[in-house]
Enzyme design. Structure first.
Site, PDB file in Angstrom:
ATOM      1  N   VAL A  38      -1.123 -30.054  -3.952  1.00 33.26           N
ATOM      2  CA  VAL A  38      -0.503 -28.887  -4.598  1.00 33.26           C
ATOM      3  C   VAL A  38      -0.232 -29.184  -6.067  1.00 33.26           C
ATOM      4  CG1 VAL A  38       1.507 -27.371  -4.645  1.00 33.26           C
ATOM      5  CG2 VAL A  38       0.507 -28.031  -2.462  1.00 33.26           C
TER       6      VAL A  38
ATOM      7  N   PRO B   5      11.123 -26.595   2.802  1.00 32.26           N
ATOM      8  CA  PRO B   5      11.328 -25.141   2.868  1.00 32.26           C
ATOM      9  C   PRO B   5      11.942 -24.634   1.568  1.00 32.26           C
ATOM     10  CG  PRO B   5      12.962 -26.267   4.214  1.00 32.26           C
ATOM     11  CD  PRO B   5      12.038 -27.329   3.705  1.00 32.26           C
ATOM     12  N   VAL B   6      11.184 -23.807   0.870  1.00 28.86           N
ATOM     13  CA  VAL B   6      11.439 -23.548  -0.543  1.00 28.86           C
ATOM     14  C   VAL B   6      12.759 -22.828  -0.821  1.00 28.86           C
ATOM     15  CG1 VAL B   6      10.125 -21.372  -0.592  1.00 28.86           C
ATOM     16  CG2 VAL B   6      10.377 -22.726  -2.670  1.00 28.86           C
TER      17      VAL B   6
ATOM     18  N   ASP C  61       3.076 -15.326   0.026  1.00 31.78           N
ATOM     19  CA  ASP C  61       3.030 -14.445   1.202  1.00 31.78           C
ATOM     20  C   ASP C  61       2.631 -13.034   0.800  1.00 31.78           C
ATOM     21  OD1 ASP C  61       4.252 -16.417   3.149  1.00 31.78           O
ATOM     22  OD2 ASP C  61       5.854 -16.268   1.672  1.00 31.78           O
TER      23      ASP C  61
ATOM     24  N   HIS D 206      10.440 -17.610   2.926  1.00 29.76           N
ATOM     25  CA  HIS D 206       9.045 -18.052   2.958  1.00 29.76           C
ATOM     26  C   HIS D 206       8.907 -18.850   4.255  1.00 29.76           C
ATOM     27  CE1 HIS D 206       5.162 -19.657   2.085  1.00 29.76           C
ATOM     28  NE2 HIS D 206       5.602 -20.901   1.943  1.00 29.76           N
TER      29      HIS D 206
ATOM     30  N   THR E 245      -2.469 -26.438   2.523  1.00 32.06           N
ATOM     31  CA  THR E 245      -2.856 -25.358   1.615  1.00 32.06           C
ATOM     32  C   THR E 245      -2.525 -25.789   0.197  1.00 32.06           C
ATOM     33  OG1 THR E 245      -0.707 -24.234   1.662  1.00 32.06           O
ATOM     34  CG2 THR E 245      -2.273 -23.652   3.385  1.00 32.06           C
TER      35      THR E 245
END
Length: 319
Positions: A16, A124-125, A151, A178, A233
């Protein structure tokens, strides 16, 4: 005469972080990209590889590897470092270890004199963005989570495929966490200004039978569909992160659904959640409160409950 230069620091040189750096330099978004990683050799390897692409790009972006103390003059610090979920885990399962990692990052960066904008991408953002906000002591507008920006892009892609249009002609948001509890206010979704529900009614031969709840589920599961096929991802979220960075550095006043502190907006207090926000050089300039139906509001509240319950678990790291 003083010439202002823009600098973005990326914490974490995994897929990322490196994809975000590559997107920044290919688009020529800033003057300098700084890569920071506990594995300095990994960061240095990414930097050397990235520098070799400059010759064939439109702009000579300076790319360097450094340490936390080099973040003091950065305009934006992007946090991508975290604990990736193992097979069978959810993003929330990584909460505790990711919180510890975030604390180990924020404290030395603030000690460097940093007074810019944090963009939290690590999961977890929503919970980690809240923790970074508390740890940094920065104003709320200067701490942003990538939130439901990715999303919303996934949702727009699904809808665009249904009616065969450019996804950029689809306007709609995924809001809240999210994660698995995100929601979609369908009453506000449009295609080129036309209500999506009217599109369904007027084009049964094109759209067919649609289960809106299933579309929400597909949106929440898309990241995992990718994860299960390629292990993680990175292109999509990196592009979303750079979209947020551009909105800030270019002072665009763009509206992007990001995770930001709610203080009464949408009926919620003291938590970070994905909502549409106006982004410019100050960070989050304002929050756009869209009108939702009572059932949509209830779904947003349910998502906020999930965020709040999990945020409580890591508040100890900010003490």
């Amino acid at each position: 005469m003083r010439i202002q230069k823009s600098k973005v620091a990326i914490i974490g040189s995994g897929l990322v972080g490196s994809s975000t750096a590559f997107s920044l330099i290919t688009q020529g978004v800033c003057d300098e990209v700084l890569m920071v990683d506990l594995n300095h050799e990994k960061a240095l390897g990414e930097v050397r590889d990235l520098k070799n692409s400059i010759k064939y790009l439109d702009r000579n972006v300076k790319v360097t590897a450094g340490a936390y103390q080099d973040c003091g003059d950065a305009d934006i610090v992007v946090i991508t470092a975290g604990a990736p979920p193992k097979p069978g885990q959810t993003r929330l399962d990584t909460l505790d270890i990711s919180a510890k990692i975030a604390k180990s990052i924020v404290d030395p960066i603030m000690a460097s004199g940093f007074d810019g904008i944090f963009l939290v991408v690590s999961n977890p953002v929503d919970m980690l963005a809240y923790l970074v906000y508390k740890l940094s002591g920065l104003p709320k507008n200067q701490v942003i989570g990538s939130g439901t920006s990715i999303d919303s892009a996934r949702l727009q892609n699904f809808l665009a495929d249904l009616v065969d249009v450019d996804p950029r002609s689809v306007y709609g948001y995924a809001l809240g966490e999210h994660g698995d509890s995100l929601m979609v206010p369908w009453s506000t979704v449009t295609i080129a200004g036309k209500s999506f529900k009217d599109v369904i009614t007027d084009n049964p031969e094109l759209v067919g039978d649609i289960d809106l709840d299933d579309l929400v589920l597909k949106t929440t599961r898309e990241g995992w569909e990718i994860f299960n096929r390629k292990g993680t991802t990175y292109y999509g979220i990196a592009s979303a992160a750079v979209g947020i960075i551009k909105a800030i550095l270019f002072n665009e006043n763009s509206i992007i659904p990001v995770s930001t502190l709610l203080e009464g907006e949408y009926g919620e207090q003291d938590l970070f959640a994905g909502v549409p926000a106006i982004l410019n050089r100050t960070g989050v300039a304002d929050i756009l409160e869209i009108h939702m139906t009572p059932s949509e509001q209830e779904k947003f509240r349910a998502s906020a409950v999930v965020i709040r319950e999990n945020t409580e678990k890591i508040k100890k790291y900010a003490e």
